[in-house]
Motif scaffolding. Sequence first.
Motif, PDB file in Angstrom:
ATOM      1  N   TYR A   1       0.828  -1.203   0.000  1.00  0.00           N
ATOM      2  CA  TYR A   1       0.000   0.000   0.000  1.00  0.00           C
ATOM      3  C   TYR A   1       0.866   1.258   0.000  1.00  0.00           C
ATOM      4  O   TYR A   1       0.546   2.236  -0.679  1.00  0.00           O
ATOM      5  CB  TYR A   1      -0.948   0.014   1.200  1.00  0.00           C
ATOM      6  CG  TYR A   1      -1.771   1.282   1.275  1.00  0.00           C
ATOM      7  CD1 TYR A   1      -2.672   1.615   0.259  1.00  0.00           C
ATOM      8  CD2 TYR A   1      -1.643   2.159   2.346  1.00  0.00           C
ATOM      9  CE1 TYR A   1      -3.417   2.778   0.305  1.00  0.00           C
ATOM     10  CE2 TYR A   1      -2.401   3.330   2.403  1.00  0.00           C
ATOM     11  CZ  TYR A   1      -3.277   3.629   1.380  1.00  0.00           C
ATOM     12  OH  TYR A   1      -4.013   4.789   1.440  1.00  0.00           O
TER      13      TYR A   1
ATOM     14  N   HIS B   1       0.535   3.979  -2.725  1.00  0.00           N
ATOM     15  CA  HIS B   1       0.185   5.350  -2.339  1.00  0.00           C
ATOM     16  C   HIS B   1       1.172   6.345  -2.936  1.00  0.00           C
ATOM     17  O   HIS B   1       0.775   7.404  -3.440  1.00  0.00           O
ATOM     18  CB  HIS B   1       0.157   5.463  -0.815  1.00  0.00           C
ATOM     19  CG  HIS B   1      -0.387   6.758  -0.320  1.00  0.00           C
ATOM     20  ND1 HIS B   1       0.417   7.829   0.016  1.00  0.00           N
ATOM     21  CD2 HIS B   1      -1.671   7.178  -0.123  1.00  0.00           C
ATOM     22  CE1 HIS B   1      -0.335   8.833   0.404  1.00  0.00           C
ATOM     23  NE2 HIS B   1      -1.598   8.474   0.333  1.00  0.00           N
ATOM     24  N   ASP B   2       2.452   6.032  -2.893  1.00  0.00           N
ATOM     25  CA  ASP B   2       3.460   6.910  -3.500  1.00  0.00           C
ATOM     26  C   ASP B   2       3.202   7.071  -4.995  1.00  0.00           C
ATOM     27  O   ASP B   2       3.299   8.180  -5.540  1.00  0.00           O
ATOM     28  CB  ASP B   2       4.864   6.356  -3.259  1.00  0.00           C
ATOM     29  CG  ASP B   2       5.325   6.514  -1.814  1.00  0.00           C
ATOM     30  OD1 ASP B   2       4.692   7.299  -1.077  1.00  0.00           O
ATOM     31  OD2 ASP B   2       6.301   5.846  -1.429  1.00  0.00           O
TER      32      ASP B   2
ATOM     33  N   ALA C   1      -4.876  -2.527  -2.099  1.00  0.00           N
ATOM     34  CA  ALA C   1      -5.518  -1.231  -2.337  1.00  0.00           C
ATOM     35  C   ALA C   1      -6.673  -1.372  -3.315  1.00  0.00           C
ATOM     36  O   ALA C   1      -6.784  -2.355  -4.051  1.00  0.00           O
ATOM     37  CB  ALA C   1      -4.497  -0.230  -2.882  1.00  0.00           C
TER      38      ALA C   1
ATOM     39  N   SER D   1      -6.604   8.093   0.605  1.00  0.00           N
ATOM     40  CA  SER D   1      -6.235   9.407   0.103  1.00  0.00           C
ATOM     41  C   SER D   1      -7.115   9.726  -1.096  1.00  0.00           C
ATOM     42  O   SER D   1      -7.511   8.820  -1.837  1.00  0.00           O
ATOM     43  CB  SER D   1      -4.758   9.468  -0.288  1.00  0.00           C
ATOM     44  OG  SER D   1      -3.932   9.433   0.855  1.00  0.00           O
TER      45      SER D   1
ATOM     46  N   ARG E   1      -5.823  13.199   2.914  1.00  0.00           N
ATOM     47  CA  ARG E   1      -5.442  11.889   3.434  1.00  0.00           C
ATOM     48  C   ARG E   1      -6.001  11.724   4.840  1.00  0.00           C
ATOM     49  O   ARG E   1      -5.954  12.659   5.641  1.00  0.00           O
ATOM     50  CB  ARG E   1      -3.917  11.749   3.463  1.00  0.00           C
ATOM     51  CG  ARG E   1      -3.430  10.353   3.879  1.00  0.00           C
ATOM     52  CD  ARG E   1      -1.919  10.266   3.772  1.00  0.00           C
ATOM     53  NE  ARG E   1      -1.442   8.890   3.955  1.00  0.00           N
ATOM     54  CZ  ARG E   1      -0.158   8.528   3.835  1.00  0.00           C
ATOM     55  NH1 ARG E   1       0.765   9.443   3.545  1.00  0.00           N
ATOM     56  NH2 ARG E   1       0.186   7.262   3.992  1.00  0.00           N
TER      57      ARG E   1
ATOM     58  N   LEU F   1      -7.863   6.426  -3.396  1.00  0.00           N
ATOM     59  CA  LEU F   1      -7.083   5.211  -3.178  1.00  0.00           C
ATOM     60  C   LEU F   1      -7.246   4.806  -1.718  1.00  0.00           C
ATOM     61  O   LEU F   1      -6.833   5.542  -0.823  1.00  0.00           O
ATOM     62  CB  LEU F   1      -5.610   5.434  -3.497  1.00  0.00           C
ATOM     63  CG  LEU F   1      -4.739   4.176  -3.306  1.00  0.00           C
ATOM     64  CD1 LEU F   1      -4.988   3.180  -4.439  1.00  0.00           C
ATOM     65  CD2 LEU F   1      -3.251   4.528  -3.233  1.00  0.00           C
ATOM     66  N   ARG F   2      -7.854   3.653  -1.499  1.00  0.00           N
ATOM     67  CA  ARG F   2      -8.023   3.156  -0.134  1.00  0.00           C
ATOM     68  C   ARG F   2      -7.057   2.021   0.125  1.00  0.00           C
ATOM     69  O   ARG F   2      -6.707   1.240  -0.766  1.00  0.00           O
ATOM     70  CB  ARG F   2      -9.446   2.691   0.132  1.00  0.00           C
ATOM     71  CG  ARG F   2      -9.985   1.679  -0.864  1.00  0.00           C
ATOM     72  CD  ARG F   2     -11.065   0.812  -0.281  1.00  0.00           C
ATOM     73  NE  ARG F   2     -10.513  -0.243   0.565  1.00  0.00           N
ATOM     74  CZ  ARG F   2     -11.224  -1.255   1.054  1.00  0.00           C
ATOM     75  NH1 ARG F   2     -12.516  -1.334   0.794  1.00  0.00           N
ATOM     76  NH2 ARG F   2     -10.657  -2.180   1.786  1.00  0.00           N
ATOM     77  N   GLY F   3      -6.633   1.916   1.389  1.00  0.00           N
ATOM     78  CA  GLY F   3      -5.700   0.877   1.775  1.00  0.00           C
ATOM     79  C   GLY F   3      -6.404  -0.387   2.226  1.00  0.00           C
ATOM     80  O   GLY F   3      -7.638  -0.510   2.130  1.00  0.00           O
TER      81      GLY F   3
END
Length: 240
Positions: free
Chosen positions: A23, A27-28, A77, A105, A169, A191-193
């Motif tokens: 994740y 995320h990055d 994700a 985020s 976020r 984008l969810r973890g």
Amino acid sequence: MEDAVVQERVSPRAGGLPAGASYAELHDAFLRHTPSDLADILLRLATQLRSGRYPAGRPYRHVNGFTKIVISEQAAARLTLHYWPAAPGAPDDISRPHDHRFAFSSILLGGSQRFVELAETGDSGAERWRSFEYRPYLRGRIATVTTRGTVGLQPFRTVDRAPLEGYYRTSATVVHQAVTNRAEACVTLVLRGPRERRTSRVYYRPTEPSPRGGLQFGRRIDHDEVVRQVDHAHTLVTTM
């Protein structure tokens, strides 16, 4: 056209995310997306929809007023597009206070939206809310709802947003409300973890009917309307 639509799993690359990554890595990569990258993601999504394919499940109208379209899903994700249709003259759409079972985020692609973050408090001057615990099963098709009691909620932070400027976020423990202006359409890419716990919390005013458990139905959206919404999201990103 509705009967010809099929659901399929697609490579996470279809959503612009590298497959098999953690994740943190996803995320990055999400935050590095340029407007051109975002436009490409939306164009690929529109192309898939026009060919009669849903990338990861059928889009539906969420209880908080937006169309939810899953673009890509993997173990670490999920990437989704959220679209609030314009409703000129309508008041701002204010979601019930709630938290999530996961961190996420969000990039605002177009429109106007802010988040208000709140904390439970014993302060007698805080607005009172009834708190409920929500636990979904079978990918959210069934849920149990448990009453937690009445609590005070106190706003402590407001996050204003601007299209294609930065991101919002939040963690799985923050209670917040989305305040969405309806004068024009509002679109976010989220984008969810991974899920961090089984339950989430949602808050109702004392005068509101209690939420119900059991079968949970999101309202279906006409396929052509979904395509129009994705096309509009693409236009917003490419003309900003």
